[in-house]
Every structure is written in structure tokens, then in C-alpha cells.
Motif scaffolding. Structure first.
Motif, PDB file in Angstrom:
ATOM      1  N   PRO A   1       0.409  -6.756   2.496  1.00 45.53           N
ATOM      2  CA  PRO A   1      -0.844  -7.068   3.213  1.00 45.53           C
ATOM      3  C   PRO A   1      -0.561  -7.370   4.687  1.00 45.53           C
ATOM      4  CG  PRO A   1      -0.155  -8.926   1.894  1.00 45.53           C
ATOM      5  CD  PRO A   1       0.787  -7.804   1.588  1.00 45.53           C
ATOM      6  N   ASP A   2      -1.605  -7.175   5.504  1.00 46.08           N
ATOM      7  CA  ASP A   2      -1.489  -7.504   6.927  1.00 46.08           C
ATOM      8  C   ASP A   2      -1.375  -9.009   7.079  1.00 46.08           C
ATOM      9  OD1 ASP A   2      -1.729  -4.867   7.688  1.00 46.08           O
ATOM     10  OD2 ASP A   2      -3.928  -4.963   7.769  1.00 46.08           O
ATOM     11  N   PRO A   3      -0.548  -9.489   8.007  1.00 43.93           N
ATOM     12  CA  PRO A   3      -0.432 -10.927   8.199  1.00 43.93           C
ATOM     13  C   PRO A   3      -1.725 -11.519   8.770  1.00 43.93           C
ATOM     14  CG  PRO A   3       0.817  -9.761   9.873  1.00 43.93           C
ATOM     15  CD  PRO A   3       0.310  -8.734   8.911  1.00 43.93           C
ATOM     16  N   VAL A   4      -1.943 -12.752   8.480  1.00 45.22           N
ATOM     17  CA  VAL A   4      -3.121 -13.455   8.977  1.00 45.22           C
ATOM     18  C   VAL A   4      -2.897 -13.766  10.449  1.00 45.22           C
ATOM     19  CG1 VAL A   4      -4.495 -15.568   8.731  1.00 45.22           C
ATOM     20  CG2 VAL A   4      -3.542 -14.465   6.711  1.00 45.22           C
ATOM     21  N   PRO A   5      -3.884 -13.481  11.309  1.00 43.49           N
ATOM     22  CA  PRO A   5      -3.688 -13.766  12.731  1.00 43.49           C
ATOM     23  C   PRO A   5      -3.638 -15.281  12.983  1.00 43.49           C
ATOM     24  CG  PRO A   5      -5.922 -12.992  12.333  1.00 43.49           C
ATOM     25  CD  PRO A   5      -5.160 -12.857  11.042  1.00 43.49           C
TER      26      PRO A   5
END
Length: 169
Positions: free
Chosen positions: A39-43
Motif C-alpha cells: 500500500p501507499d504510505p500515509v502522508p
């Protein structure tokens, strides 16, 4: 005993067998953890420091060690009341009283005990209460106040029965 051991062995075998079935089920479902998409990392962003509008009360009132005062070593011999009500032992910070048969067995003092129960309490007419000094307390390896309670001469009641110290809240 053997029957219990057989039941435990059968249950353990069944549990292990069911655990082996998980591998083929995962393979049939085509699950492979290495093939899963990451998954994309949380900003995230830097958090600015904010001062509170309320004053810090802990900084205004720092904790100070309380002054501890130990009672002076002394001895007092108060006369016990027939009603069982506690009586202060002279100038000592101790009150003593009789226990009833019900409170002696349970170790609890009840405000609901009847006057007849208290009147039936046997024991000495007077008791000597002694607060030991700090040097004696420390030589015993104890931390706290040490009391010695002794019935006075001429006491009535059972000789085999011993006093009981009750700690009340």
C-alpha cells in the motif's frame, strides 16, 4: 486418569490435524504474501509546537516530601469498656476495644453488632499498650510503628485465647 489422558491426546491430535489443513486452503486460494501489492504510505508532515492557554499547575505546586513524625515511645494502660466500644490509650495514637465472638471469627468490626454481643465479650479489664521506639523498630527490620499489647494482671477470661490486631481503614 487414563481416560482423561486419552481425551487430551485425542483433542490435541484433532487440533494439529486441523492446523495442517490451512496450508492447502491458502494454496488453493492462490494466496502468496510476497505477491501482495504494497500500500501507499500515509502522508505525514511536521507538527508545530503549540503552547497551552492554561497554566501548568504541576509546575506551580511542585511535590515536596511530607514531614514524617513518629509517635514518641510510651506506655498506657486504658480500662476497656464492657460495651466493646474503643477507648483511646492515654496520649498514644491508638484506640483499643473488645471484640465480639462474631467479629473475632471474621476479623472485621461491624457497627451492626448488638449490645448483647458486646456485653458477652470476655477478656481483660485493662490492657497495656506500648509504642516501641524507632531504634527498636529498625533493629527488628521493620518499617512503621510497632505496638505491644499485653493484658494486665488480674484479667478475667480465657487464658488460651490471644488478642487479635484489626487494621481498620
Amino acid at each position: 486418569m487414563r481416560r482423561r489422558a486419552r481425551l487430551i491426546a485425542a483433542g490435541l491430535a484433532a487440533f494439529l490435524l486441523l492446523g495442517l489443513l490451512g496450508g492447502p486452503i491458502a494454496a488453493a486460494a492462490d494466496l502468496d504474501l510476497l505477491k501482495l501489492e504494497k500500500p501507499d504510505p500515509v502522508p505525514t508532515r511536521e507538527v508545530a509546537k503549540q503552547l497551552s492557554s492554561k497554566p501548568d499547575q504541576t509546575a506551580q505546586h511542585p511535590w515536596k516530601s511530607p514531614k514524617v513524625t513518629w509517635p514518641e515511645p510510651a506506655t498506657a494502660t486504658p480500662a476497656l469498656r464492657e460495651s466493646g466500644a474503643p477507648v483511646k490509650a492515654g496520649s498514644l495514637p491508638v484506640s483499643v476495644g473488645r471484640t465480639t465472638a462474631g467479629t473475632a471469627a471474621s476479623g472485621k468490626v461491624s457497627a451492626l453488632s448488638s449490645a448483647s454481643d458486646r456485653a458477652q465479650a470476655s477478656g481483660p479489664q485493662k490492657v497495656q499498650v506500648q509504642v516501641l521506639d524507632r531504634a527498636t523498630t529498625e533493629s527488628l527490620g521493620l518499617e512503621g510503628v510497632v505496638l505491644a499489647l499485653r493484658p494486665t494482671a488480674g484479667s478475667r477470661g480465657e487464658r488460651g485465647r490471644r488478642g487479635r490486631l484489626l487494621r481498620l481503614p
